[in-house]
Design an enzyme around this catalytic site. Sequence first.
Site: not given
Length: 672
Positions: A39, A84-85, A115, A117, A119, A225, A292, A316, A410, A413, A428, A434
């Site tokens: 900083d 695309s995969l 590696e 995947k 999301d 990444y 890959k 997946k 409840c 009971c 309750c 109960c």
Amino acid sequence: MASRQNIVQRIATLREQINYHNYRYYVLDDPQIPDAEFDRLFRELQALEQQHPELITADSPTQRVGGAPLGEFKPVRHEVPMLSLANAFDDIEVEAFDQRARTRLEVEAIEYTAEPKLDGLAISLLYEQGELVRAATRGDGETGEEVTHNVRTIHAIPLRLLGKDYPGLLEVRGEVYMPRRGFERLNVEQEARGEKAFANPRNAAAGSLRQLDPRITAQRPLAFYCYGVGRVQGGKLPGQHLAILNCLREWGLPVSGEIRQVQGVMGCLDYYRAMAPRRATLPYEIDGVVYKVNSLAQQQALGFVSRAPRWAIAHKFPAQEEMTRVLAIDVQVGRTGALTPVARLEPVFVGGVTVTNATLHNEDEVHRKDVRVGDTVIVRRAGDVIPEVVSVVLSRRPAKTAVFKMPKQCPKCGSQVVRPEGQAVSRCVGGLYCPAQRKQAIKHFAARRAMDIEGLGDKLVDQLVDEALIHDVADLYVLTESQLAGLERMGDKSAENLIQALEKSKHTTLARFIYALGIREVGEATAQALAQYFANLKKLEQADLESLQQVPDVGQVVAESIYRFFRQAHNREVINKLLEAGITWPAPVATAAAQTLAGQTFVLTGTLQTMTRDEAKQRLQARGAKVSGSVSKKTTYVVAGSEAGSKLADAQALGVKVLSEEELLKLLGQSL
Ligand code: D41
């Protein structure tokens, strides 16, 4: 004064140091200096740039957030399409992928990289002469949207590459994602602001990149990444995928530390099986792994079909989110009487198991998500946690649905259900009665500091309740030796001992008995205070809220809990049965003080010399006085100690008589 040359030099050094430490932190995950030192460097650079704005460059680390919000996102054409995969959902599909590739390449075995995947969402970063000049979303793979202003705010993405040997033009591709912790924090903040929580980290990451105002994106905990390259000019890259990623890392770009080189399809499947159990512990969400072909020459030979490479595949994990229908919303009663709404679902396979129930947490959660019987919902099962309903698919809501209502009674009971103000949990009040709370209540009743029934342990209580030998604590006292001896792991001797212990427990104290009842909010100290104040169980049972609050340390919440407990017919029944069984305690020793102050109301203020305000309160109450917290026309006396505050002023304004401590002691029949 520093020469201009020196300032230019210092700015360059600071930028270099900041970029390097950023790299240690975000790419190597191995910071070299403390945050405070970082900083300090950053602020020094900021100050110099402020004094010399003409020296500011776009790739300066201070320039991550800048400029006014955009009006729209500009389309960007990907010169090298972002492919695309293809997906594989089981081992057989992975083996088929490997088989096809080997046949085409005419080789025995293929070297792969494996590696995680992530999301998140795929983006392209364009570096010219090492400087980040453009960032774009993948879009449909041909055309994406320009999000440079937003991507610049992501600290893990370098504005300038490190070193010198990077290609003059380098397009890096990777995944922007939101780490779990950042996601959780963001959702807490969103809810605190009254805004909608994000359903999952992926949506949160996408929503954060799709902001027209980069200042908003800057506050979102995004990370990145890279997993490959697009256009490359003016420089050469190695001939293997993994070697390319290692170059990118050296130039300051973050690359997952989980990437491995593996041999053949067996190597791939081993990696998958090693990753699956670690999935829940990674700091980010992954929905599978990617294999890959490592050799670029082999990649080229394989080419692609319909926009997906023949040299890569995503394996997946079982989906963590699925859609299903809500068949019913039940309410479960927990050990402490807490009511939890639970969605009964049409069975659905999520995250590797069949899910038929999902928690809805509490009343507010059901209403926030507005889950109704008949709704189609998204259920989620993350790691080993209890499945939960993420959201309702409103477009599929049937015509006639009803908003969920928490029951007033409840379901176990029939006792009253209460939800204290400011709390999310409904409970309750059945307590001893109960069935859901019964075992817990009986265990508490038998505990050493309560009725002290020796030999009545948790396991035995479970057994007695399960065998329906007891329904409430009063039933304990009608158990027979032969009933007990018939239980598993119970000999004649222990049965006899327990009967004796039960007999012995009948001689107790009022305080212990009150504590043993297990009234919510009533611990040992409160039980003692109640016993002392009321001296008699009947008086406690009949006490109204106002008189309960006269007891030292009993506030509104505790008073309400006690009051409610004794309003339950079942609780009074159990108490009567206990008394009939012969539970007794010694009558209060000291005969009650003469009620000389009955009908008078006191307010205490300031510091007293001979006693605390609490003691004064107890002593006044012992003589039948009421002690109130605020001064009104009904106040008989205000007792003012030293440093009395606004209450004294109130008394003077209302014409209420003010007493000194000495006068108070006289009233109590003592002198100073
Ligand atoms: O982690 C990922 N989400 C990821 C996505 C990854 N690790 N590798 C990827 N590799 C590719 C190819 C093989 C086409 C370069 C990808 C993606 N593509 C991808 N992400 C979104 C669409 C495609």
